[in-house]
Design a protein around this motif. Sequence first.
Motif, PDB file in Angstrom:
ATOM      1  N   GLU A 301       0.823  -1.210   0.000  1.00 18.39           N
ATOM      2  CA  GLU A 301       0.000   0.000   0.000  1.00 18.39           C
ATOM      3  C   GLU A 301       0.858   1.262   0.000  1.00 18.39           C
ATOM      4  O   GLU A 301       0.494   2.280  -0.595  1.00 18.39           O
ATOM      5  CB  GLU A 301      -0.957   0.002   1.197  1.00 18.39           C
ATOM      6  N   ARG A 304       2.311   1.734  -3.596  1.00 17.20           N
ATOM      7  CA  ARG A 304       1.302   2.251  -4.531  1.00 17.20           C
ATOM      8  C   ARG A 304       1.128   3.756  -4.372  1.00 17.20           C
ATOM      9  O   ARG A 304       1.132   4.504  -5.359  1.00 17.20           O
ATOM     10  CB  ARG A 304      -0.036   1.547  -4.291  1.00 17.20           C
ATOM     11  N   ASP A 331       2.608  -1.840 -10.259  1.00 21.52           N
ATOM     12  CA  ASP A 331       1.696  -2.955 -10.503  1.00 21.52           C
ATOM     13  C   ASP A 331       2.196  -4.260  -9.888  1.00 21.52           C
ATOM     14  O   ASP A 331       1.413  -5.206  -9.713  1.00 21.52           O
ATOM     15  CB  ASP A 331       1.481  -3.137 -12.007  1.00 21.52           C
ATOM     16  N   THR A 333       2.816  -4.679  -6.952  1.00 15.05           N
ATOM     17  CA  THR A 333       2.178  -4.815  -5.637  1.00 15.05           C
ATOM     18  C   THR A 333       0.860  -5.563  -5.705  1.00 15.05           C
ATOM     19  O   THR A 333       0.326  -5.967  -4.661  1.00 15.05           O
ATOM     20  CB  THR A 333       1.931  -3.428  -5.017  1.00 15.05           C
ATOM     21  N   TYR A 334       0.323  -5.738  -6.901  1.00 15.13           N
ATOM     22  CA  TYR A 334      -0.940  -6.466  -7.050  1.00 15.13           C
ATOM     23  C   TYR A 334      -0.716  -7.959  -7.278  1.00 15.13           C
ATOM     24  O   TYR A 334      -1.682  -8.716  -7.373  1.00 15.13           O
ATOM     25  CB  TYR A 334      -1.756  -5.876  -8.200  1.00 15.13           C
ATOM     26  N   ARG A 335       0.541  -8.357  -7.361  1.00 14.06           N
ATOM     27  CA  ARG A 335       0.837  -9.783  -7.490  1.00 14.06           C
ATOM     28  C   ARG A 335       0.461 -10.502  -6.195  1.00 14.06           C
ATOM     29  O   ARG A 335       0.646  -9.975  -5.093  1.00 14.06           O
ATOM     30  CB  ARG A 335       2.330 -10.003  -7.753  1.00 14.06           C
ATOM     31  N   GLU A 336      -0.032 -11.697  -6.319  1.00 12.50           N
ATOM     32  CA  GLU A 336      -0.389 -12.468  -5.127  1.00 12.50           C
ATOM     33  C   GLU A 336       0.833 -12.788  -4.272  1.00 12.50           C
ATOM     34  O   GLU A 336       0.716 -12.959  -3.057  1.00 12.50           O
ATOM     35  CB  GLU A 336      -1.092 -13.770  -5.536  1.00 12.50           C
TER      36      GLU A 336
END
Length: 388
Positions: A301, A304, A331, A333-336
Motif C-alpha cells: 500500500e 502504490r 503494478d 504490488t498487485y501480485r499475489e
Amino acid sequence: MTDATTADAGEDGATDPDVSDLVRRLREARAAVDDVESDIADHGEDAVDRAVGAYRRATTLLDDYEDSATGTGDFQAYVRFQDEFLGLVEDLPEDVPVRDAFEAAAERMDRRRLRARDFDGARGDLEPAARLEGLLERRAEAREELQAARRDAALRLKELDERVDELADLVALGEADLDAPVERLGEPIEAYAESVREEFQTWKEEAPAREVLDLPATAESYPLVDFQSPPRDVLAYVRENPGGDHPIPKLLEYTGYSGSKLDHYVDDAAALQTSVAVHRTYLERLGADPLVVSWPPPRAEVLRRRADEIISLLDRFASEDTVVTLRRVRDLTYREDYARLRTAARARSEVTDEQLSRLRSGAVETELEAVREARARLAAALDETDED
C-alpha cells in the motif's frame, strides 16, 4: 543473508525484559497514596483542609508578630495580633480536627504580656495540626511519585512494544523463502532507478535552474517524496532573477568568477554570490534519490501511494518509458506473491549471520516470549495502579 546489520532485533544487548523493579515501584507508590488518603479520610477531606488552612494562618500570625507583639514592644501590634489570633480560633467550626490544639494555643496567647517562649509554646500546641499538614504534604509527594512511576513504566512499555514488533518481524523474516525469485521485484525496480537517475542528471545539467528547483519545492506537497526543500534565498533568486535561466552547474561555475567577469553572465552578481554560492552543497547533492524505489521495497500500500506521487512529478523531465517502468513497479504490488517476495528480499538484505544463528537456535522466539510476558505484566501493573 548479510554481514551488515540493518535490523537491531536479535542482536546482543537486546532489551532486558525484566520489569520487576518497575512493577514493585508502581505498587509501592500506589500503596503509599492509598495509605495517606486513608489517614486523611479518617478525619474527613474537607475537615483536614479547614484545619490545615487555619494552621497555616495561625503560624503566619505567629511568625509575623513574634518580634513586634512581645515584651514592651508595639502595643498596637500586640492588640492586632491577639484580635486576629484569638478570633481565628473562635471562628473555627466545632467539628474541625484537633480543635483542642488551637484552643490550647489561644489560651496560651490570651495574656497581658507575651514573651518569645509563649510563641514557641503556641507552635508546640499546634503540633497536632502540623501533623495534619504533613498528611497533605505526604499525599502530594506520594502522588508525584506515583505519576513519575507511571510515566517511567509507560516509557518502558513503549520500549517493550517496539521490541516485540522487532522480534516478531525478525521471526517472520526467518521464515522467509530464501529461494524465492526476488528478481521479479528487483529487476524492474533497478531498471527504473537507473533510468530516473540518468534522466534527472541530464535534466539538472541542461534545464533552467528555476525549473529544476521547482520540483523539490513542489514535492513539499507530496509526503512520500522526501526531497529536501530548496533554501528560500536560492529559490527566490532563480524565480525572480534572469540568472534562473541558467542550469544549476552553470550557476555554480559562475560563483567562482571574479565580479567583473561575472557581470557578463548575470545581471546581479551580488545576489548570485549571496544566494547561490552559500548553498553549493545543496545544489551539488540534489539528485533523483527521493524518486527512487528503495530496496527491499516498502509494503504494497505504501509503494502504490508513493509511486502515484512520484508519477505526478516525473512529467517535468522523465521519458514516457521511465514512467511506464515505474507503473510496472507499482503494478508488482498487485501480485499475489508480492508480500512473500518482499519478505524474502528483506530477509536476504537485513538478517545478519548472528541473527540467523539465533533464529535457528530458537533464541529469538525465546526472547520474544519473555518480552511479551514482561509487557503483559507491566501493562497489568499500570492498570492496577491507575491514578484516581
